[in-house]
Design an enzyme around this catalytic site. Sequence first.
Site, PDB file in Angstrom:
ATOM      1  CE  LYS A 143     -10.967  -6.268  -1.029  1.00  0.00           C
ATOM      2  NZ  LYS A 143     -12.242  -5.607  -1.404  1.00  0.00           N
TER       3      LYS A 143
HETATM    4  C1  LIG Z   1     -12.532  -4.360  -0.703  1.00  0.00           C
HETATM    5  C2  LIG Z   1     -13.511  -3.462  -1.382  1.00  0.00           C
HETATM    6  C3  LIG Z   1     -13.694  -2.112  -0.988  1.00  0.00           C
HETATM    7  C4  LIG Z   1     -12.986  -1.522   0.191  1.00  0.00           C
HETATM    8  O1  LIG Z   1     -11.629  -1.324  -0.049  1.00  0.00           O
HETATM    9  P1  LIG Z   1     -10.631  -1.025   1.156  1.00  0.00           P
HETATM   10  O2  LIG Z   1      -9.298  -0.949   0.542  1.00  0.00           O
HETATM   11  O3  LIG Z   1     -10.776  -2.164   2.120  1.00  0.00           O
HETATM   12  O4  LIG Z   1     -11.069   0.266   1.758  1.00  0.00           O
HETATM   13  C5  LIG Z   1     -14.563  -1.321  -1.719  1.00  0.00           C
HETATM   14  N1  LIG Z   1     -15.252  -1.811  -2.754  1.00  0.00           N
HETATM   15  C6  LIG Z   1     -15.124  -3.111  -3.149  1.00  0.00           C
HETATM   16  C7  LIG Z   1     -15.947  -3.601  -4.283  1.00  0.00           C
HETATM   17  C8  LIG Z   1     -14.250  -3.971  -2.494  1.00  0.00           C
HETATM   18  O5  LIG Z   1     -14.147  -5.250  -2.893  1.00  0.00           O
END
Ligand SMILES: *Cc1c(COP(=O)(O)O)cnc(C)c1O
Length: 432
Positions: free
Chosen positions: A107
């Site tokens: 993210k």
């Molecule tokens: C947010 C997140 C996900 C999921 O990602 P999306 O784009 O919402 O499908 C998977 N793994 C981790 C560690 C995350 O922080």
Amino acid sequence: MKYYSTKQQTPPVSLREAVLKGLPADNGLFMPEQIPALPSSFFEKIESLSFQEIAFEVAHNLLSEDIEKEKLKELVENAINFPAPLVSLSENLHILELFHGNTLAFKDFGARFMAQLMGYFVQGNTSTLDILVATSGDTGSAVAHGFLGVPHIHVTVLYPKGKVSNFQEKQFTTLGNNITALEIEGTFDDCQALVKQAFLDTTLNEKLNLSSANSINIARLIPQSFYYFEAYKQLKDKQKPLVFVVPSGNFGNLTAGLFAKKMGLPVHEFIAATNANDVVPEYLHTGNYKPRPSTQTISNAMDVGNPSNFQRMLDLCKGLDSMQAQIKGYAFDDAQTAKAMREVKEKYNYIIDPHGAVGYLALESYINQGNHNINGVVLETAHPVKFAEVVSPEIGQEVAVPERMRYLLEKSKMSIPLGIDFEGFKAFLLQR
Ligand SMILES: *Cc1c(COP(=O)(O)O)cnc(C)c1O
């Protein structure tokens, strides 16, 4: 280029408006009117390009009409300032490590790029843009780090006292500068309620220029397509069918993969890997889409019962048949996930986090269905230390905090305690 709403009930808007607004008024999601293919020359020379150069080419392909070239280069270089290495565990199993940013999860890519774009679009504004974000841990840290030091923007993070890990708390309470942390005497829901009420409050909206760093902002999706190209660049044998395995919750990451494919990346198939929250795999198997309340699991960043980006996936795929042709769905429970973390450690001496482990399981199943001669790339979405309390017992050893993060543990917390009454929160925002 204009950005339309997936619900088509509002007129298309500029990139600036899509980024600063986050969500269209009709409750749809913004999408670019076109996702042009990159020229073949780009793919021919890709191995000679740095990650930042790749990111710039991809960004320029989408944003050239909206941001001048040199400026865009600068924004991309500020945002994409950490690598995405591909680690090969076997001939057909590769791990794309997306956790080398400040908060140790993928993210960081989205949050940093969104911060850069918002910073660019508010330049010349006389008032500060006030971003409010409620967090149960991770969103707050990614957003706080992403916006740290961005001029004309102030971020206020609200988090529930005693309900985030020490490490997470350090990530957003020690920054200072344009980041303020409010330690709320309540739950995450209380924090979220305060933020929601602030957006509805007339006085606050008159006096302040409020915004949210919404997780479904189009500015977070675009940079997530960059690293699919970066993975392709690092593959030694590019001839084998390329399969991306995406551990998914809200499906932003997978949607960004579909963007990359539209731009010409030779992806054979995507694998949507989920935990027990399996609405999308179920849809791919049965054709029935049944959103429901989420179930708690050990891969908790994927505990989503009604994935927000599903609308975008439908929009890109134009129907079930086409989606099934491009994406295969697999789901696994916690016991399987825990066993997979152990197996990856034993077989490959690699420590994988619970989200990556769900991806690993999906790839194993896919390969065992006769797809042996492939390049399987599992997106490792977080560093295992973020989930040390579930990883360590499975692999029988501690997971070390990366060297570059140790300094955080030394820093002291600077947060402001506040109750859950809205008037107190409002007074705080107005006097700051
Ligand atoms: C947010 C997140 C996900 C999921 O990602 P999306 O784009 O919402 O499908 C998977 N793994 C981790 C560690 C995350 O922080």
